[in-house]
Design a protein around this motif. Sequence first.
Motif, PDB file in Angstrom:
ATOM      1  N   TRP A  46      -1.464   4.253  -3.863  1.00  0.00           N
ATOM      2  CA  TRP A  46      -2.062   4.911  -2.708  1.00  0.00           C
ATOM      3  C   TRP A  46      -2.826   3.896  -1.868  1.00  0.00           C
ATOM      4  O   TRP A  46      -2.749   3.912  -0.645  1.00  0.00           O
ATOM      5  CB  TRP A  46      -3.015   6.014  -3.166  1.00  0.00           C
ATOM      6  CG  TRP A  46      -3.666   6.683  -2.003  1.00  0.00           C
ATOM      7  CD1 TRP A  46      -3.175   7.716  -1.266  1.00  0.00           C
ATOM      8  CD2 TRP A  46      -4.927   6.332  -1.399  1.00  0.00           C
ATOM      9  NE1 TRP A  46      -4.046   8.036  -0.255  1.00  0.00           N
ATOM     10  CE2 TRP A  46      -5.133   7.198  -0.317  1.00  0.00           C
ATOM     11  CE3 TRP A  46      -5.894   5.382  -1.692  1.00  0.00           C
ATOM     12  CZ2 TRP A  46      -6.265   7.142   0.475  1.00  0.00           C
ATOM     13  CZ3 TRP A  46      -7.016   5.323  -0.885  1.00  0.00           C
ATOM     14  CH2 TRP A  46      -7.193   6.195   0.175  1.00  0.00           C
ATOM     15  N   ARG A  47      -3.562   3.000  -2.523  1.00  0.00           N
ATOM     16  CA  ARG A  47      -4.333   1.990  -1.797  1.00  0.00           C
ATOM     17  C   ARG A  47      -3.419   1.073  -0.991  1.00  0.00           C
ATOM     18  O   ARG A  47      -3.683   0.744   0.165  1.00  0.00           O
ATOM     19  CB  ARG A  47      -5.160   1.167  -2.798  1.00  0.00           C
ATOM     20  CG  ARG A  47      -6.051   0.127  -2.162  1.00  0.00           C
ATOM     21  CD  ARG A  47      -7.319   0.778  -1.655  1.00  0.00           C
ATOM     22  NE  ARG A  47      -7.384   0.590  -0.220  1.00  0.00           N
ATOM     23  CZ  ARG A  47      -8.204   1.222   0.591  1.00  0.00           C
ATOM     24  NH1 ARG A  47      -9.038   2.104   0.139  1.00  0.00           N
ATOM     25  NH2 ARG A  47      -8.202   1.000   1.861  1.00  0.00           N
ATOM     26  N   ARG A  65      -0.428   1.228   6.148  1.00  0.00           N
ATOM     27  CA  ARG A  65      -0.481   2.128   7.300  1.00  0.00           C
ATOM     28  C   ARG A  65      -1.574   1.677   8.268  1.00  0.00           C
ATOM     29  O   ARG A  65      -1.378   1.666   9.482  1.00  0.00           O
ATOM     30  CB  ARG A  65      -0.736   3.559   6.826  1.00  0.00           C
ATOM     31  CG  ARG A  65      -0.588   4.582   7.904  1.00  0.00           C
ATOM     32  CD  ARG A  65      -0.781   6.022   7.426  1.00  0.00           C
ATOM     33  NE  ARG A  65      -0.381   6.264   6.055  1.00  0.00           N
ATOM     34  CZ  ARG A  65      -1.231   6.565   5.075  1.00  0.00           C
ATOM     35  NH1 ARG A  65      -2.525   6.682   5.312  1.00  0.00           N
ATOM     36  NH2 ARG A  65      -0.803   6.775   3.848  1.00  0.00           N
ATOM     37  N   GLU A  66      -2.720   1.269   7.730  1.00  0.00           N
ATOM     38  CA  GLU A  66      -3.815   0.787   8.575  1.00  0.00           C
ATOM     39  C   GLU A  66      -3.401  -0.481   9.325  1.00  0.00           C
ATOM     40  O   GLU A  66      -3.687  -0.631  10.507  1.00  0.00           O
ATOM     41  CB  GLU A  66      -5.051   0.502   7.730  1.00  0.00           C
ATOM     42  CG  GLU A  66      -6.226  -0.002   8.535  1.00  0.00           C
ATOM     43  CD  GLU A  66      -7.433  -0.356   7.683  1.00  0.00           C
ATOM     44  OE1 GLU A  66      -8.486  -0.612   8.277  1.00  0.00           O
ATOM     45  OE2 GLU A  66      -7.315  -0.410   6.445  1.00  0.00           O
ATOM     46  N   GLU A  89      -0.337   1.733   0.122  1.00  0.00           N
ATOM     47  CA  GLU A  89       0.245   2.478   1.237  1.00  0.00           C
ATOM     48  C   GLU A  89      -0.777   2.715   2.341  1.00  0.00           C
ATOM     49  O   GLU A  89      -0.453   2.624   3.523  1.00  0.00           O
ATOM     50  CB  GLU A  89       0.799   3.812   0.741  1.00  0.00           C
ATOM     51  CG  GLU A  89       2.038   3.647  -0.110  1.00  0.00           C
ATOM     52  CD  GLU A  89       2.547   4.953  -0.673  1.00  0.00           C
ATOM     53  OE1 GLU A  89       1.946   6.016  -0.375  1.00  0.00           O
ATOM     54  OE2 GLU A  89       3.544   4.918  -1.406  1.00  0.00           O
ATOM     55  N   HIS A  90      -2.025   3.005   1.978  1.00  0.00           N
ATOM     56  CA  HIS A  90      -3.076   3.205   2.966  1.00  0.00           C
ATOM     57  C   HIS A  90      -3.335   1.923   3.752  1.00  0.00           C
ATOM     58  O   HIS A  90      -3.443   1.946   4.980  1.00  0.00           O
ATOM     59  CB  HIS A  90      -4.360   3.668   2.261  1.00  0.00           C
ATOM     60  CG  HIS A  90      -5.496   3.882   3.195  1.00  0.00           C
ATOM     61  ND1 HIS A  90      -6.394   2.884   3.491  1.00  0.00           N
ATOM     62  CD2 HIS A  90      -5.864   4.948   3.921  1.00  0.00           C
ATOM     63  CE1 HIS A  90      -7.274   3.342   4.350  1.00  0.00           C
ATOM     64  NE2 HIS A  90      -6.975   4.591   4.626  1.00  0.00           N
ATOM     65  N   ASP A  91      -3.431   0.798   3.052  1.00  0.00           N
ATOM     66  CA  ASP A  91      -3.670  -0.479   3.725  1.00  0.00           C
ATOM     67  C   ASP A  91      -2.511  -0.847   4.645  1.00  0.00           C
ATOM     68  O   ASP A  91      -2.723  -1.332   5.757  1.00  0.00           O
ATOM     69  CB  ASP A  91      -3.900  -1.590   2.706  1.00  0.00           C
ATOM     70  CG  ASP A  91      -5.239  -1.467   2.011  1.00  0.00           C
ATOM     71  OD1 ASP A  91      -6.089  -0.677   2.473  1.00  0.00           O
ATOM     72  OD2 ASP A  91      -5.437  -2.158   0.994  1.00  0.00           O
TER      73      ASP A  91
END
Length: 63
Positions: free
Chosen positions: A8-9, A15-16, A11-13
């Motif tokens: 999750w981390r 996307r950011e 994928e979040h990074d």
Amino acid sequence: MRIAALRWRIEHDYREMKQALGLAHFEDRTFRGWHHHVTLAAVAHAFCTLQRITRSPKETALA
């Protein structure tokens, strides 16, 4: 559970980096240009992450 949280981390990074830091805006055709673009996006992401980590909770609430 740790692997799911790590995924999750990541994928979040990613996307950011694509949305806020312009990683997806590269339009050149050379490897050198791509390399510079990705390097600068990664440095900007590292800077933003360090700023987020070093902020006190009061500063985060105000921002």
